[in-house]
Design an enzyme around this catalytic site. Structure first.
Site, PDB file in Angstrom:
ATOM      1  CD  GLU A  56      93.239  -8.162  13.515  1.00 40.03           C
ATOM      2  OE1 GLU A  56      92.154  -8.174  14.132  1.00 40.03           O
ATOM      3  OE2 GLU A  56      93.479  -7.348  12.597  1.00 40.03           O
ATOM      4  CD  GLU A  61      87.082  -5.665  10.615  1.00 46.56           C
ATOM      5  OE1 GLU A  61      87.963  -4.816  10.769  1.00 46.56           O
ATOM      6  OE2 GLU A  61      87.243  -6.874  10.911  1.00 46.56           O
ATOM      7  CG  HIS A  99     104.555  24.589  11.925  1.00 43.89           C
ATOM      8  ND1 HIS A  99     103.707  24.674  13.007  1.00 43.89           N
ATOM      9  CD2 HIS A  99     105.227  25.774  11.873  1.00 43.89           C
ATOM     10  CE1 HIS A  99     103.857  25.858  13.586  1.00 43.89           C
ATOM     11  NE2 HIS A  99     104.771  26.542  12.922  1.00 43.89           N
ATOM     12  CD  GLN A 148     106.403  13.464   7.446  1.00 43.01           C
ATOM     13  OE1 GLN A 148     107.254  14.197   6.979  1.00 43.01           O
ATOM     14  NE2 GLN A 148     106.688  12.533   8.335  1.00 43.01           N
ATOM     15  N   PRO A 172      91.904   7.383  37.039  1.00 44.94           N
ATOM     16  CG  PRO A 172      90.417   9.195  37.146  1.00 44.94           C
ATOM     17  CD  PRO A 172      91.030   8.111  37.983  1.00 44.94           C
ATOM     18  CG  LEU A 180      93.699  17.886  35.192  1.00 44.51           C
ATOM     19  CD1 LEU A 180      93.605  17.776  36.705  1.00 44.51           C
ATOM     20  CD2 LEU A 180      94.315  19.229  34.806  1.00 44.51           C
TER      21      LEU A 180
END
EC number: 3.4.24.56
Length: 1019
Positions: A111, A189, A336, A363, A897, A900
């Site tokens: 990469e 890194e 949830h 999960q 932008p 909002l």
């Protein structure tokens, strides 16, 4: 909270695994817009299939088309005639799980290397330079199963950027000299992550599963795995890179997303032209049907020593891959409930016992073939002694869910919430949007790619029960993270050196958990009263203004108001700054303001969690001037939440047990600052040096012992006794409603806290230290944890003004790409190399930030050498090249932008800086377009050159853990590397021994004058 993405547990990881944000199928017709445009293949042999019916939100004005090319690449095209930036992303469905066993990190290294030259565009920085000249940027990440590349660019230059980008996948060079240098960037890194607990825990989880499973691999790689060991074993890494790219970078494993102003037909032709040449090698999609956690890896306990003083409990269950069930998403349903934070929840009970502060459940992605279900909590001191009991409570709650059975109304509520979120979702920034879509194109039908992550369709109690059945004591893995295990471990993880001990969980404990009975304290959540029902978009008022208007200006408050005229969604942003001189008067008061608000948020959590689930969130924090409160989301129920917060602020009663717990957590967070990255330390010290008043972490720690419960109780009414409120209310609200909201805030504070206005003389802001002409100061400190150095070099230029802002920003635009290319890519100083403007208290300058294994005085000399090369570079620059930079900066500054909250943040920045220049972008860009090359050369020679008459420089040198000392300045002869540009001879700087003495000897800048005449601003 419900666990949403893999990176919630590992916030620093670039692992954008498949999202579990909700689920997913064509929604009810009322919520969906379908594409109208159709396109025939026109017998184009390069296109196998066209998907013209992409289901989208009815609020989404963009047009979409899906393609499958003959070579197997899946494509989503997005035509947006209003976009300022175009963007594209390509996701290869291959990542570090496919690394060769003897070259860890090869996919990640690949990469990095693709950015550094291709046959068609061999120049090493051709791609990044093209993007930089056209207001663009790029990045990429590698995770277990994905390598994702993406960029954005000014909309006129999509084709040029896409052509350069496509070559990554056709003919990369993998140049030998680039490879030898770039391995240092990968190593740097990794070095940045070595002392980061999130990375350490992630690797330890992988290491303690099946060692033969690809999940156990070390994904980042470092110099040892990518250079030293291959050299010892006679492996040519360049050949391995070519082999890896040739083997896996196959079109059938690729997905592309392109967003531009062009029509869908033009985008189609562009993608076909550039990507149909990518070869299809028919590589089978890697799948991992066997779970990395088998029988022998379960019922195990891991005691882990962290770097920071943190205490966490991780409870993990292996579960099958639930991806194919995305239309019913059983993991979402259970996450949830288990992650709920309302009354009667698992968290509520564990908190009431004083054992935990936060909980995340749900999960977690693994890879194709396996997943995990996790319940993670952070532990109090008391909680660490009750881990067994905490896990018993978890199993009691799971037992409650079994006894109650799957509840269709709960599923329906999740479905409704997700449908609303999808319908009214904010417009995304192009770069993030294309990157995300390219990643998920691999998992869903083209037509469903926008809806799949949101919309639930089928209630499947059988699947919920299937997953619930996996959450049993015999399936559990437990990890406890605590400093208390120091000196009591017997194992060390190979790559990060994490100390840990592994023990089998005793059978009697497993039996105790298996016999978990029902606990009467646990209740399912009640129906969510915060779900919005009124989505009306209010008509624009006659007196609507293009920028925030001051509609109230009294001794108590200033109210700025802006009715939304761009996004037309049923949302609003309410921002309040409560000024109080008591909030930051000394470290003791700063601590008390912090603890007051942390305790307040803690006590509001059960109430506000339902609002958060329903798309209505708030933020509350102490600042150097007082307190900041924002409430964002659907405007329908916003005033209810706001009123509750203000009432709680004004009538707050502190719980003694929570006070002790939160004070202890705060002390740990202050202590943990020592383990932050060296470059973050450099930025912190510079802020302390340059700001008139700033308390250090040590001063705050020392004063924390003096914060007692009686003292804090006495402080709250004092803090609220005199306030000045400045607010911005922005969105789908009327002027009258805004005035009503402000009145409610004031009335509540006056009624309950007897608040009175501050005096105008108490509203003065802090100022910035003014450095002398030709002054250079150096401040040195050591980072006790990391073995890297950090440096921030700051050239203070002047107060903010239209002209000064544009001189500085244009200079930063010109040097940005060469800085990265020179100091990181060529000289390999480190993974973190940054240049750009620094602004604080109305004063600005140029800053360089570098983190490196090289000593700070060497980094200093390389930055100075680089600046000299830039002088010549600008002098030699053609007028055409100079104008490109002006155009690129203008595009960046005028980039609208996308939502909002982003527009609101821009206006709020003007308000809290007290500059109020709401039309800044247009006025500054107009000035920018008048600048000449001579202006920038003059700016450089006057402010930045080594002998500049108005050069004002401060350098912060943070030494690595193992460095005893380091000179502040040094000579570095060039003969060791003929490619290095000559560094100038630098004068001896003044070494700062004592921050207070340094500040005492220097003047302060005045504050920038507001852009607005307040008398004229009143309507």
């Amino acid at each position: 909270m419900r666990y949403r993405l893999a990176w919630l547990l590992h916030p620093a990881l670039p692992s954008t695994f498949r999202s579990v944000l909700g689920a997913r199928l064509p929604p009810p017709e009322r919520l969906c817009g379908f594409q109208k445009k159709t396109y025939s293949k026109m017998n184009n042999p390069a296109i196998k299939r066209i998907g013209n019916h992409i289901t989208k939100s009815p609020e989404d004005k963009r047009e979409y088309r899906g393609l499958e090319l003959a070579n197997g690449i899946k494509v989503l095209l997005i035509s947006d005639p209003t976009t300022d930036k175009s963007s594209a992303a390509l996701d290869v469905h291959i990542g570090s799980l496919s690394d060769p066993p003897n070259i860890a990190g090869l996919s990640h290294f690949c990469e990095h290397m693709l950015f550094l030259g291709t046959k068609k565009y061999p120049k090493e920085n051709e791609y990044s330079q093209f993007l930089s000249e056209h207001a663009g940027s790029s990045n990429a990440f590698t995770s277990g199963e994905h390598t994702n590349y993406y960029f954005d660019v000014s909309h006129e230059h999509l084709e040029g950027a896409l052509d350069r980008f496509a070559q990554f996948f056709l003919c990369p060079l993998f140049d030998e000299s680039c490879k030898d240098r770039e391995v240092n960037a990968v190593d740097s890194e990794h070095e940045k992550n070595v002392m980061n607990d999130a990375w350490r825990l992630f690797q330890l989880e992988k290491a303690t599963g099946n060692p033969k499973h690809p999940f156990s691999k070390f994904g980042t790689g470092n110099k040892y795995t990518l250079e030293t060991r291959p050299n010892q074993e006679g492996i040519d890494v360049r050949q391995e890179l070519l082999k890896f790219h040739s083997a896996y970078y196959s079109s059938n494993l690729m997905a592309v997303c392109v967003l531009g102003r062009e029509s869908l037909d033009d985008l189609t032709n562009l993608v076909v032209k550039l990507f149909s040449e990518v070869e299809n090698k028919n590589v089978p999609l890697p799948e991992f049907p066997e779970h990395p956690f088998q029988e022998e890896h379960l019922k195990q306990l891991y005691k882990i020593v962290p770097i920071k003083d943190i205490r966490n409990l991780y409870v993990t269950f292996p579960i099958p891959d639930l991806q194919k069930y995305y239309k019913s998403n059983p993991g979402h349903y259970l996450g949830h409930l288990i992650g709920h934070e309302g009354p009667g929840s698992l968290l509520s009970e564990l908190k009431s016992k004083g054992w935990v502060n936060t909980l995340v459940g749900g999960q977690k992605e693994g890879a194709r073939g396996f997943m995990f279900f996790i319940i993670n909590v952070d532990l109090t001191e008391e909680g660490l002694l009750h881990v067994e009991d905490i896990i018993l409570h978890m199993f009691q709650y799971i037992q409650k869910l079994r006894a109650e059975g799957p509840q269709e109304w709960v599923f329906q509520e999740c479905k409704d919430l997700n449908a609303v979120a999808f319908r009214f979702k904010d417009k995304e920034r192009p770069r993030g949007y294309t990157s995300k879509i390219a990643g998920i194109l691999h998992y869903y039908p083209l037509e469903e790619v926008l809806t799949a992550e949101y919309l639930l369709e089928e209630f499947r109690p059988d699947l919920i029960e299937m997953v619930l059945d996996k959450l049993r004591p015999e399936n559990v893995r437990v990890a406890i993270v605590s400093k208390s295990f120091e000196g009591k471990t017997d194992r060390t993880e190979e790559w990060y050196g994490t100390q840990y001990k592994q023990e089998a969980i005793p059978d009697e404990v497993i039996k105790k958990w298996q016999n978990a009975d029902l606990n009467g304290k646990f209740k399912l959540p009640t129906k969510n009263e915060f779900i919005p029902t009124n989505f009306e978009i209010l008509p624009l008022e006659k007196e609507a203004t293009p920028y925030p208007a001051l509609i109230k200006d009294t001794a108590m408050s200033k109210l700025w108001f802006k009715q939304d005229d761009k996004f037309f969604l049923p949302k609003a942003c309410l921002n309040f700054e409560f000024f109080s001189p008591f909030a930051y008067v000394d470290p003791l008061h700063c601590n008390m303001a912090y603890l007051y608000l942390e305790l307040l948020k803690d006590s509001l959590n059960e109430y506000a969690y339902a609002a958060e689930l329903a798309g209505l969130s708030y933020d509350l924090q102490n600042t150097i001037y007082g307190m900041y409160l924002s409430v964002k989301g659907y405007n329908d129920k916003q005033p209810i939440l706001l009123k509750k917060i203000i009432e709680k602020m004004a009538t707050f009663e502190i719980d003694e047990k929570r006070f002790e717990i939160i004070k202890e957590a705060y002390m740990r967070s202050l202590n943990n600052f020592r383990a932050e990255q060296p470059h973050q330390h450099a930025m912190y010290y510079l802020r302390l040096l340059m700001t008139e008043v700033a308390w250090t972490k040590d001063e705050l720690k020392e004063a924390l012992d003096d914060v007692t419960l009686p003292r804090l109780k006495a402080f709250i009414p004092q803090l609220l006794s005199r306030l000045h409120i400045e607010a911005l209310l922005h969105g789908n609200i009327t002027k009258q409603a805004a005035l009503g909201i402000m009145q409610m805030v004031e009335d509540t504070l006056i009624e309950h806290a007897h608040t009175k206005p501050l005096l105008p003389s108490q509203l003065v802001r802090y100022r910035e230290v003014q450095l002398p002409d030709r002054g250079w100061f150096v401040y040195q400190q050591r980072n006790e944890v990391h073995n890297n150095c950090g440096i921030e070099i700051y050239y203070q230029t002047d107060m903010q003004s239209t002209s000064e802002n544009m001189f500085l920003e244009l200079f930063c635009q010109i040097i940005s790409e060469p800085c990265f290319n020179t100091l990181r890519t060529k000289e390999q100083l480190g993974y973190i190399v940054f240049s750009g403007p620094r602004r604080a208290n109305g004063i600005q300058g140029l800053r360089f930030i570098i983190q490196s294994e090289k000593p700070p005085h060497y980094l200093e000399s390389r930055v100075e050498a680089f600046l000299i090369t830039m002088e010549k570079s600008i002098e030699d620059m053609t007028e055409e090249a100079f104008q490109k930079h002006i155009q690129a900066l203008a595009i960046r500054r005028l980039d609208k932008p996308k939502k909002l909250s982003a527009e609101c943040a821009k206006y709020w920045g003007e308000i809290i800086s007290q500059q109020y220049n709401f039309d800044r972008d247009n006025t500054e860009v107009a000035y920018l377009k008048t600048l000449t090359k001579e202006d920038i050369i003059k700016f450089y020679k006057e402010m930045l050159a080594v002998d500049a008459p108005r050069r004002h420089k401060v350098s912060v040198h943070v030494l690595a853990r193992e460095m005893d000392s380091c000179p502040v300045v040094g000579e570095f002869p060039c003969q060791n590397d003929i490619n290095l540009s000559q560094a100038p001879a630098l004068p001896q700087p003044e070494v700062i021994q004592n921050m207070t003495e340094f500040k005492r000897g220097l003047p302060l800048f005045p504050l920038v004058k507001p852009h607005i005449n307040f008398m004229a601003a009143k309507l």
